[in-house]
Write an enzyme that holds these catalytic residues in place. Structure first.
Site, PDB file in Angstrom:
ATOM      1  CG  ASP A  64      53.892  50.879  42.349  1.00  0.00           C
ATOM      2  OD1 ASP A  64      53.013  50.157  41.803  1.00  0.00           O
ATOM      3  OD2 ASP A  64      54.700  51.541  41.688  1.00  0.00           O
ATOM      4  CE1 TYR A  66      44.949  51.786  40.615  1.00  0.00           C
ATOM      5  CE2 TYR A  66      44.037  53.056  42.437  1.00  0.00           C
ATOM      6  CZ  TYR A  66      44.014  51.930  41.615  1.00  0.00           C
ATOM      7  OH  TYR A  66      43.048  50.980  41.799  1.00  0.00           O
ATOM      8  CG  PHE A  77      43.364  47.528  44.878  1.00  0.00           C
ATOM      9  CD1 PHE A  77      43.635  47.157  43.569  1.00  0.00           C
ATOM     10  CD2 PHE A  77      43.888  46.753  45.903  1.00  0.00           C
ATOM     11  CE1 PHE A  77      44.424  46.053  43.285  1.00  0.00           C
ATOM     12  CE2 PHE A  77      44.681  45.638  45.634  1.00  0.00           C
ATOM     13  CZ  PHE A  77      44.952  45.290  44.315  1.00  0.00           C
ATOM     14  CG  HIS A 186      46.829  42.042  40.519  1.00  0.00           C
ATOM     15  ND1 HIS A 186      46.132  43.010  39.828  1.00  0.00           N
ATOM     16  CD2 HIS A 186      47.452  42.680  41.541  1.00  0.00           C
ATOM     17  CE1 HIS A 186      46.348  44.183  40.401  1.00  0.00           C
ATOM     18  NE2 HIS A 186      47.133  44.016  41.447  1.00  0.00           N
TER      19      HIS A 186
END
Length: 224
Positions: A64, A66, A77, A186
């Protein structure tokens, strides 16, 4: 929410008339009216606007947006040019440097990737300020799953980069043998040392594209 205008509209048009989307739309509208939500409403569909379906070469799936002020602008990202680079993106840049020798830039603005065919798609497209995953389970997952299914159905080769368990849960939807699936932990500081570093996703992606006669991605984000 600004509507999707390009060829994604044909692929996703049926979603907009489904009952879940009507509920999602009302929920998101109420959230924007009553609290602080990211990204700005006009940026919710930025990933689709910048990377039309017909131009997608690579898909990076995030979770989801930031949730701190000024960071999210609709690409997973990525952050706006004047925002500090978040820890996960710091690690992505470190792997990119080790993998392809790209220098580490002074910003985290990844629009250059999007314009070359890298779809940077969060599975949830909005979030309440300072509350990670606060819009989880409200309907966005059903919408972005429809986008992933549309990508899977494309006959041309596409690279899917799945970092972390939430992204890797989408692998069962990707059954088209034309595509390449790259999986790794991740890039967050909590898990990057468990196999993200050294996974070489960028060189593997470019080699796959070249092998299929597709122009490689220039992954270098320039200094501003």
């Amino acid at each position: 929410m600004g509507m999707i205008q390009n060829d994604w509209l044909n692929a996703l048009n049926s979603e907009f008339s489904k009952p879940y989307y009507a509920k999602l739309f009302q929920f998101v509208k109420e959230e924007y009216n009553t609290t602080q939500v990211f990204p700005p409403a006009d940026d919710i569909f930025t990933a689709f606007h910048l990377t039309p379906l017909s131009q997608v070469k690579v898909v990076i799936i995030g979770q989801d947006p930031y949730h701190n002020v000024g960071q999210a602008h609709g690409l997973c990202f990525s952050v706006k040019p004047d925002v500090d680079i978040p820890p996960s993106l710091v690690n992505i840049y470190q792997e990119l440097h080790e993998d392809l020798g790209c220098y580490i830039p002074n910003n985290g603005y990844l629009v250059k990737w999007a314009r070359q065919g890298v779809l940077m798609l969060n599975t949830v497209l909005t979030v309440r300020a300072h509350q990670a995953n606060s819009h989880h389970g409200k309907g966005w997952e059903q919408f972005t799953d429809a986008a992933i299914r549309a990508l899977n159905e494309q006959n041309r080769p596409i690279v899917f980069i799945l970092w972390g368990r939430p992204a890797q849960m989408k692998e069962s939807m990707l059954n088209n043998p034309n595509h390449l699936i790259l999986k790794a932990p991740h890039p967050s500081p909590l898990s990057a040392y468990r196999g993200f570093f050294g996974s070489k996703p960028f060189s593997q992606t470019n080699q796959f594209l070249k092998n299929h006669g597709i122009e490689a991605i220039d992954w270098q984000i320039e200094n501003i």
